[in-house]
Motif scaffolding. Structure first.
Motif, short mmCIF file in Angstrom:
data_model
loop_
_atom_site.label_atom_id
_atom_site.label_comp_id
_atom_site.label_asym_id
_atom_site.label_seq_id
_atom_site.Cartn_x
_atom_site.Cartn_y
_atom_site.Cartn_z
N LEU A 90 38.63 61.19 3.77
CA LEU A 90 39.00 61.68 5.13
C LEU A 90 39.32 60.56 6.24
O LEU A 90 40.26 60.92 6.86
CB LEU A 90 37.47 62.24 5.50
N VAL A 93 43.13 59.15 5.18
CA VAL A 93 44.39 59.85 5.15
C VAL A 93 44.30 60.32 6.69
O VAL A 93 45.69 60.68 7.18
CB VAL A 93 44.22 61.57 4.54
N CYS A 94 43.44 60.37 7.65
CA CYS A 94 43.53 60.89 9.15
C CYS A 94 43.52 59.53 9.95
O CYS A 94 43.91 59.39 11.07
CB CYS A 94 42.39 61.60 9.40
N ARG A 95 43.62 58.20 9.28
CA ARG A 95 43.58 56.96 9.90
C ARG A 95 42.49 56.79 11.06
O ARG A 95 42.83 56.57 12.23
CB ARG A 95 44.96 56.55 10.34
N MET A 96 41.31 57.29 10.75
CA MET A 96 40.18 57.15 11.76
C MET A 96 39.32 56.01 11.21
O MET A 96 38.86 55.67 10.13
CB MET A 96 39.31 58.49 11.76
N PHE B 46 40.48 71.43 14.49
CA PHE B 46 40.55 70.28 13.41
C PHE B 46 40.72 70.81 11.85
O PHE B 46 39.41 71.29 11.61
CB PHE B 46 39.73 69.43 13.57
N LEU B 48 40.56 70.79 8.14
CA LEU B 48 40.32 69.73 6.73
C LEU B 48 41.16 70.46 5.50
O LEU B 48 41.02 71.72 5.60
CB LEU B 48 38.63 69.89 6.49
N GLY B 50 40.58 68.53 2.89
CA GLY B 50 39.72 67.78 1.83
C GLY B 50 38.32 67.24 2.34
O GLY B 50 37.73 67.97 3.31
N GLY B 51 37.72 66.19 1.81
CA GLY B 51 36.44 65.89 2.24
C GLY B 51 35.49 67.11 2.03
O GLY B 51 34.49 67.44 3.04
N ASP B 178 49.22 66.74 7.83
CA ASP B 178 49.21 65.54 8.25
C ASP B 178 48.01 65.00 8.99
O ASP B 178 47.94 65.32 10.11
CB ASP B 178 50.45 65.34 9.11
N GLY B 179 47.05 64.31 8.36
CA GLY B 179 45.71 63.88 8.91
C GLY B 179 45.77 63.04 9.94
O GLY B 179 45.13 63.16 11.12
N VAL B 180 46.96 62.12 10.08
CA VAL B 180 47.13 61.36 11.38
C VAL B 180 47.52 62.13 12.66
O VAL B 180 46.80 62.13 13.67
CB VAL B 180 48.31 60.35 11.22
N LEU B 181 48.40 63.01 12.28
CA LEU B 181 48.68 63.94 13.38
C LEU B 181 47.50 64.75 14.00
O LEU B 181 47.55 65.18 15.12
CB LEU B 181 50.00 64.99 13.04
N HIS B 183 44.52 64.30 13.76
CA HIS B 183 43.55 63.44 14.15
C HIS B 183 43.86 63.12 15.75
O HIS B 183 43.21 63.47 16.77
CB HIS B 183 43.31 62.16 13.48
N HIS B 184 44.93 62.87 16.00
CA HIS B 184 45.56 62.34 17.11
C HIS B 184 45.63 63.63 18.14
O HIS B 184 45.11 63.43 19.34
CB HIS B 184 46.65 61.51 17.31
#
Lengths: 180, 194
Positions: A90, A93-96, B46, B48, B50-51, B178-181, B183-184
């Motif tokens: 988690l 992949v999200c770079r948190m 948000f 998910l 995975g996880g 896209d996890g980074v996208l 997230h931000h």
């Protein structure tokens, strides 16, 4: 516990780092080696302690807190690292940012063989999941290494773990063991 | 706990999303993520991918960091069961702004519709009550949907609502993975409007 380490309470060095970094949330499945640190956190009015049923919950919690604009750290025993493996995807992949402190069992002086396999696996497991690890050589180094890890984590969106060796946290001794 | 699962999950989620206001929504992997996206994308979602087992705990961290904002977790029975212990963790923290909706189709829909544990003996609402969650209940009828939506969006948390839903084939609706996208855009939306 080493005599050189026994008089030095490294937990004293960690609370200032938590405050400097603005970390208001501590999540944990406790370990004996973390008892002093956890007590200080429980007593601090500016730190919220969340006790977990299993360590991977702390990874997800830290990501949620981050998404809400706050920071959380996970304190656990070496056996808990194994519980975290899949959840580490988690923050990865999200770079948190994700920061962990691990009190090692299963190393020098361990009496319980059940602690040994996971302890032996901790560095490799963390490396395999892309986690940066820090291993302070002495109790006096813990505060500085933890600060370095926190800096890296929150500046770069990395996951990092500070591993506190068993020769620093001390060896668990049962009274029955002494009586044999 | 075996029961007829009759509710239409897409219709239920769409109705929930109409009532969300400025709530932050966390979706559990698989069908709940697709359901929420199908109801209309939002920067305050948000998703998910995975996880597994972590949706409710991510919701807890978010709810404690954003105490003045409603946080809604929409997840499935398998995802919730994997993190079932987290309901105890959540109960102890007493986040009054956290509502959890479990879309319970009693199966692992993503992997070939294998029977899940809620289709045998387990009840998630009952386990939530045992964990110390102050309010938890299960619905099976359309007539109960309005009460469920009210509870998830406005009820005093922590609250766990379980809806028994059909296992029908819904149209494919996939948000970005896209996890980074994700997230931000989510963090910016949450922080800038708080």
């Amino acid at each position: 516990m080493d005599s050189a380490n026994s008089s030095f309470d490294w937990a004293e060095d960690l609370l200032p780092v938590l405050r400097t970094e603005g970390i208001r949330h501590v999540t944990t499945v406790p370990d004996g080696g973390l008892a002093s640190l956890l007590k200080k956190c429980e007593e601090a009015s500016d730190i919220n302690v969340t006790t977990l049923t299993s360590e991977e919950e702390g990874i997800a919690f830290a990501c949620g807190a981050w998404l809400g604009g706050e920071k959380a750290v996970l304190f656990m025993q070496s056996s808990g690292v194994g519980n975290c493996i899949n959840m580490l995807a988690l923050p990865s992949v999200c770079r948190m940012p994700c920061l962990m402190l691990v009190a090692m069992r299963g190393e020098e002086g361990e009496f319980n063989p059940w602690q040994v396999p996971m302890a032996r696996g901790v560095p490799d497991v963390l490396a395999a999941m892309g986690v940066t690890t820090y291993r302070p050589a002495t109790a006096m180094e813990i505060g500085q290494k933890f600060a370095s890890a926190a800096g890296l984590v929150y500046e770069t969106g990395t996951t990092a773990a500070v591993l506190i060796s068993q020769h620093i946290v001390g060896v668990k001794v049962f009274d029955e063991e002494k009586m044999r | 706990m075996t029961t007829d699962c009759m509710l239409d999950r897409r219709r239920l989620v769409k109705a929930l999303m109409r009532q969300r206001g400025d709530a932050a929504v966390v979706t559990g992997l698989g069908a709940p993520t697709y359901d929420c996206f199908a109801a209309g994308d939002s920067n305050l979602n948000f998703y998910l991918w995975g996880g597994m087992g972590g949706a409710a705990m991510l919701g807890l961290g978010l709810a404690l960091a954003q105490p003045d904002r409603r946080v809604i977790v929409v997840t499935g029975d398998g995802e919730m069961m994997m993190g079932i212990g987290s309901l105890g963790t959540i109960a102890a923290q007493m986040p009054t702004n956290l509502g959890i909706l479990v879309l319970d189709n009693e199966m692992f829909g993503e992997t070939g519709q294998q029977v899940g544990l809620t289709g045998v003996q387990s009840g998630i609402a009952e386990m939530a009550l045992g964990a110390g969650i102050s309010r938890a209940f299960t619905i099976r009828e359309e007539s109960e949907v309005a009460e469920l939506i009210m509870a998830v969006t406005e009820g005093k948390g922590p609250i766990v609502c379980v809806a028994k839903v059909q296992s029908g084939k819904d149209p494919v609706a996939l948000p970005s993975c896209d996890g980074v996208l994700l997230h931000h855009r989510f963090r910016k939306a949450v922080i800038s409007s708080s």
